[in-house]
Design an enzyme around this catalytic site. Sequence first.
Site, mmCIF file in Angstrom:
data_model
loop_
_atom_site.group_PDB
_atom_site.id
_atom_site.type_symbol
_atom_site.label_atom_id
_atom_site.label_comp_id
_atom_site.label_asym_id
_atom_site.label_seq_id
_atom_site.Cartn_x
_atom_site.Cartn_y
_atom_site.Cartn_z
ATOM 1 N N MET A 193 0.840 -1.198 0.000
ATOM 2 C CA MET A 193 0.000 0.000 0.000
ATOM 3 C C MET A 193 0.873 1.245 0.000
ATOM 4 S SD MET A 193 -2.994 -1.116 2.686
ATOM 5 C CE MET A 193 -1.853 -1.872 3.882
ATOM 6 N N GLN A 225 7.541 -4.713 -4.961
ATOM 7 C CA GLN A 225 6.577 -4.537 -6.054
ATOM 8 C C GLN A 225 6.962 -3.341 -6.919
ATOM 9 O OE1 GLN A 225 2.431 -2.897 -5.877
ATOM 10 N NE2 GLN A 225 1.844 -5.052 -6.065
ATOM 11 N N CYS A 275 -3.180 -1.050 -9.539
ATOM 12 C CA CYS A 275 -3.403 0.266 -8.929
ATOM 13 C C CYS A 275 -4.352 1.091 -9.797
ATOM 14 C CB CYS A 275 -2.084 1.014 -8.758
ATOM 15 S SG CYS A 275 -2.307 2.670 -8.068
ATOM 16 N N LYS A 317 0.089 -8.807 -9.100
ATOM 17 C CA LYS A 317 -1.164 -8.412 -8.430
ATOM 18 C C LYS A 317 -1.983 -7.600 -9.427
ATOM 19 C CE LYS A 317 -3.120 -6.444 -4.242
ATOM 20 N NZ LYS A 317 -3.813 -5.175 -4.493
ATOM 21 N N ASN A 334 -7.939 -10.878 -2.604
ATOM 22 C CA ASN A 334 -7.782 -9.591 -1.924
ATOM 23 C C ASN A 334 -9.058 -8.770 -2.119
ATOM 24 O OD1 ASN A 334 -6.237 -6.518 -2.786
ATOM 25 N ND2 ASN A 334 -6.396 -7.254 -0.700
ATOM 26 N N GLY A 335 -9.463 -8.065 -1.056
ATOM 27 C CA GLY A 335 -10.615 -7.184 -1.152
ATOM 28 C C GLY A 335 -11.636 -7.422 -0.065
ATOM 29 N N ASP A 336 -11.763 -6.466 0.848
ATOM 30 C CA ASP A 336 -12.835 -6.444 1.854
ATOM 31 C C ASP A 336 -12.702 -7.443 2.996
ATOM 32 O OD1 ASP A 336 -14.000 -4.414 0.439
ATOM 33 O OD2 ASP A 336 -15.519 -5.663 -0.527
ATOM 34 N N GLY A 386 -5.202 -5.644 3.208
ATOM 35 C CA GLY A 386 -4.664 -4.305 3.025
ATOM 36 C C GLY A 386 -5.211 -3.341 4.047
ATOM 37 N N ARG A 387 -6.289 -2.652 3.672
ATOM 38 C CA ARG A 387 -6.792 -1.546 4.498
ATOM 39 C C ARG A 387 -7.181 -1.967 5.913
ATOM 40 N NH1 ARG A 387 -11.349 0.687 0.690
ATOM 41 N NH2 ARG A 387 -11.339 -1.507 0.024
#
Length: 327
Positions: free
Chosen positions: A19, A72, A102, A141, A204-206, A228-229
């Site tokens: 990130m 990355q 991205c 990714k 990846n995601g949520d 991630g977040r």
Amino acid sequence: MPKIGNIILPEFPLLLAPMEDVSDPPFRRLCKLHGADMMYSEFISSEGLIRDAIKSRMKLDIFDYEKPIGIQIFGGDEEAMAMSAKIVETVQPDLVDINFGCPVKKVVCKGAGAGVLKDVDLMVRLTKAVIKSTHLPVTVKTRLGWDENSINIDEVAERLQDIGVQALTIHARTRAQMYKGHSDWSHIARVKNNPRISMPIFGNGDIDSPEKALEYKNKYGIDGIMIGRAAIGYPWIFNEIKHYFATGEYLPQPNIKDRVIAAKNHLIWSMEWKGERLGIVEMRRHYTNYFKGIPNFKEHRLKLVTLDEANALFDAFDEIVSVYENK
């Protein structure tokens, strides 16, 4: 167990996402301490590396205790990507990861990141250039596609595997969605269930809770999850997920002292790596996340984001513990 080159990962690894302005060495150190199995650098511009840009070069800093770790890179020019992969190789990461996901406009406009989703042939050429220029394993990714009318992740996965990509992480959104709306992991499951696909597929995601991690693990059959977040200001999520997988029970939530220790270590390590002034200033964006949900915290947060000296900040941390510890 998923394998990437010579890297043997745990049975179901939890990966820390790369990130921008977050996944630097101090933050990665915290996440490793709290259970991340593999981590990645912030994404690095291939052009910046070649120009010897200071910010890009700093992002190459990795440490033995972080391993296994990937660096990355992103870019839209084959020669630049190949040259940057050679530069990356000099710091001896465990792998090179390419960012084709991205969604940020300034990256996409340069024909890089998720911008490459519009041109799979270009994606393949860029990836081939990196694979040919390094002895390290190369992973990618990416996202599902540019928008819901051009979801091409099935073709992307097959073609990348065919040229030697050794693992694929899929963010379950299109570029058009940015970070909003519903992430659709059914597309990731379809890629994973493709009999042609043998490389590890990470989702990846949520993922923001242990129960969701277990649900998605069971429902979609992926080889691991990238977070991630949900880890920003909450590095405990990795061990919480692992404990839930093993026992079906939740670890106790971090108390105020745990939160202060994490934020304080993050600050100390940031100052060590970036210098005191920059370390203090760049930590300010993290405090809201570390103390999210703490009642009547506004006055303390204001101090943390305005104090300019390390000792004053340490005093502010001590004050937070003394005010909240017995509440």
